[in-house]
Design a protein around this motif. Structure first.
Motif, mmCIF file in Angstrom:
data_model
loop_
_atom_site.group_PDB
_atom_site.id
_atom_site.type_symbol
_atom_site.label_atom_id
_atom_site.label_comp_id
_atom_site.label_asym_id
_atom_site.label_seq_id
_atom_site.Cartn_x
_atom_site.Cartn_y
_atom_site.Cartn_z
ATOM 1 N N ILE A 511 0.823 -1.211 0.128
ATOM 2 C CA ILE A 511 -0.130 -0.154 -0.005
ATOM 3 C C ILE A 511 0.782 1.340 -0.136
ATOM 4 C CG2 ILE A 511 -1.936 -1.126 1.153
ATOM 5 C CD1 ILE A 511 -1.154 0.155 3.811
ATOM 6 N N ARG A 537 -0.981 4.132 -4.344
ATOM 7 C CA ARG A 537 -0.223 3.771 -3.020
ATOM 8 C C ARG A 537 0.306 5.141 -2.547
ATOM 9 N NH1 ARG A 537 0.813 -1.400 -4.647
ATOM 10 N NH2 ARG A 537 0.591 -1.732 -6.908
ATOM 11 N N ILE A 562 -5.995 4.779 -0.488
ATOM 12 C CA ILE A 562 -5.337 3.389 -0.703
ATOM 13 C C ILE A 562 -5.883 2.061 -0.408
ATOM 14 C CG2 ILE A 562 -3.505 2.108 0.851
ATOM 15 C CD1 ILE A 562 -2.299 4.709 -0.894
#
Length: 566
Positions: A511, A537, A562
């Motif tokens: 992430i 991200r 995210i």
């Protein structure tokens, strides 16, 4: 004063989180003929001196001057973004601005003493009439007070200033710089802009107003200027002609902005300014040499639940802040063999750590050198001992016995932290992978990216759904770096060229990425959302400064962007 929650402490990203501008903004491209020949930076709004542009390549908004207006007649004056931020904060929070400046009284007195000496050659004391008079002059002129706030923000974020102090801190010298006139025109523009379009700005970044949720602006809305902002407190303190001009700009939003007065223009003074710059001698001093003369007026306490910080380079033998929660130190915490038995979290190895862990003496027969002797025959290690800056391109990549010993040394100094040398840990449901990438190795990129690939394969294993953050000192590659292409340190060749790395990012729930190394000031932005391998991200670079003891990562970990909810 705790700067973590202070209205002058700004934390935003300038990147748009939408793929295209709203129709009402995109339609404005046709209003400006120059857009037909501008494939990238297109004008959305402008007046005689400033414009709002949209970078079509990376979907960012930017308020910039049109080129003729001069920000400062002081050569190489680097404080424009700080002063623009200060102007916004003065408009929104004049009392807080005054408190911030007053909290720096001792710092200002030292600057004023040096400024007076630069002009007159006379050494004066802090409580001298000359210093007292110069100090009072700061508060007698709002446009000068804004400048002083900007200088102090720069001081707190990048270190002490040294060049042309008189032009920056003495009103009598400052009146010739043109900065006050620039501030007046800048405020005029941004107020009309925010009343004409759904735009918000903190003086550095411009964003779509309807994007505030994506950038966690709700909690920081008091730091940015929008059409909803109450600017009356600051407006009433500005000179009458600027007050009236801004009020007219609000009324006449979407029309031609009235011109308050003529600022310093390159078209009229260009040759003179070029000559001044040509003959300019900065008399600049390294900020590190001046640090001991100035006290830190900010709180060193940090209460972030997950605190990200890097590049402290402390010379005091101890960390310059405290946080009792979980910390992510992205390398280069110390240049003085600092130790901290209380701090918790994770630590990754930076290039300065490689020198900081070595014994101070150079007697290689001393027992302290026993663990390091196997490396003495390496050219990179010999260079590291003699001239570290020359050794960085030569450092071994990734897995090397040297880094394991560095890890052991750091672990002893920070016993409650996990030093991640190409290893991982899980904290509150998030996996953190710490890769040892002390420096950017452009010429050895292929070898370094093969190391990154092999390390990630080994550490990710088969858990594809566990949220994962990759931490390294130097960035992994350009796609996951906070370094702007405009920076001298940026190299376009440092991009991700290993297809299997992208495949890993597609397959696993990686992430975000955290790095340090490039000393990117907080005013430039501390995080951004990027699209890499088909997914949004975050990238974080949060270097230490007096007004930035770290970034709270919790909000980014739970961000709707995210987690694919927006």
């Amino acid at each position: 004063m705790n700067s973590q929650n202070h209205p002058l402490s700004i934390n935003q990203s300038s990147a748009l989180s939408v793929n295209a501008l709203p129709p009402e903004l995109a339609a404005r491209f046709d209003l400006y003929p120059e857009n037909k020949r501008r494939p990238i930076n297109k004008t959305l709004f402008k007046n005689d001196y400033f414009q709002l542009t949209c970078n079509m390549r990376d979907q960012t908004l930017n308020v910039c001057s049109q080129g003729d207006i001069v920000y400062s007649a002081i050569p190489y004056d680097t404080a424009r973004n700080y002063i623009q931020r200060a102007a916004i904060q003065y408009l929104l929070h004049p009392k807080a601005v005054r408190q911030y400046i007053e909290s720096h009284k001792n710092t200002l007195e030292k600057y004023l003493m040096l400024s007076i000496f630069q002009v007159t050659g006379k050494k004066v004391e802090e409580n001298s009439p000359e210093v007292c008079q110069a100090h009072q002059a700061i508060f007698d002129n709002p446009l000068f007070e804004i400048q002083i706030l900007g200088r102090l923000l720069q001081h707190d974020e990048t270190g002490p200033l040294s060049a042309n102090l008189a032009g920056k801190f003495l009103f009598s010298e400052n009146v010739r710089t043109g900065i006050s006139e620039y501030i007046g025109e800048y405020l005029n523009f941004v107020v009309q802009l925010t009343h004409s379009l759904p735009i918000m700005t903190d003086g550095r970044n411009a964003q779509l107003l309807d994007n505030r949720a994506n950038q966690q602006i709700d909690q920081n809305i008091h730091k940015v200027l929008t059409y909803e902002s109450d600017i009356k407190p600051g407006l009433e303190l500005l000179p009458q002609e600027i007050n009236q001009s801004i009020e007219s700009a609000i009324i006449l939003a979407n029309q031609t902005m009235p011109v308050r007065s003529k600022p310093l223009l390159r078209s009229e003074f260009g040759k003179e300014l070029a000559e001044v710059r040509k003959n300019y001698v900065a008399h600049s001093v390294n900020p590190g040499e001046l640090e001991s003369y100035f006290e830190n007026v900010h709180s060193t306490d940090n209460t972030h639940l997950i605190n990200v910080v890097s590049d402290m380079h402390t010379m005091e033998g101890k960390l310059p802040f405290t946080n009792k929660n979980f910390n992510i130190l992205a390398g280069d915490a110390s240049d003085s063999q600092a130790a901290d038995g209380e701090i918790k979290g994770i630590y990754v190895i930076g290039n300065h750590d490689l020198v900081d862990v070595l014994p101070i003496n150079r007697d290689f027969e001393d027992p302290q050198w026993e663990k390091w002797r196997p490396f003495l025959h390496y050219e990179w290690f010999e260079t590291l001992l003699q001239n570290p800056d020359d050794s960085w391109p030569m450092l071994p990549i990734g897995h090397h016995d040297f880094y394991e010993i560095v890890k052991e040394e750091l672990q002893q100094r920070f016993p409650q932290m996990q030093v991640l040398n190409n290893s991982s840990c899980i904290h509150e449901g998030v996996r953190y992978i710490g890769l040892t990438i002390p420096v950017v190795l452009v010429k050895r990129k292929k070898e370094q990216q093969q190391f990154i690939l092999a390390s990630l394969k080994a550490l990710l294993q088969e858990d594809h759904e566990l949220p994962t953050v990759i931490v390294s000192h130097a960035p992994l590659f350009n796609e996951l770096s906070m370094l702007t292409p405009k920076s001298e340190a940026y190299n376009k060749e440092y991009h991700c060229s290993e297809a299997e790395i992208e495949q890993l990012f597609e397959t696993y729930k990686i992430i975000g990425a955290i790095h340090g190394h490039h000393h990117i000031p907080a005013s430039s932005r501390r995080y951004q959302f990027v699209t890499f391998a088909g997914r949004k991200r975050f990238v974080v670079c949060s270097i230490y400064s007096k007004i930035n003891t770290g970034l709270e990562l919790t909000d980014l970990l739970s961000s709707k962007i995210i987690n694919g909810e927006q």
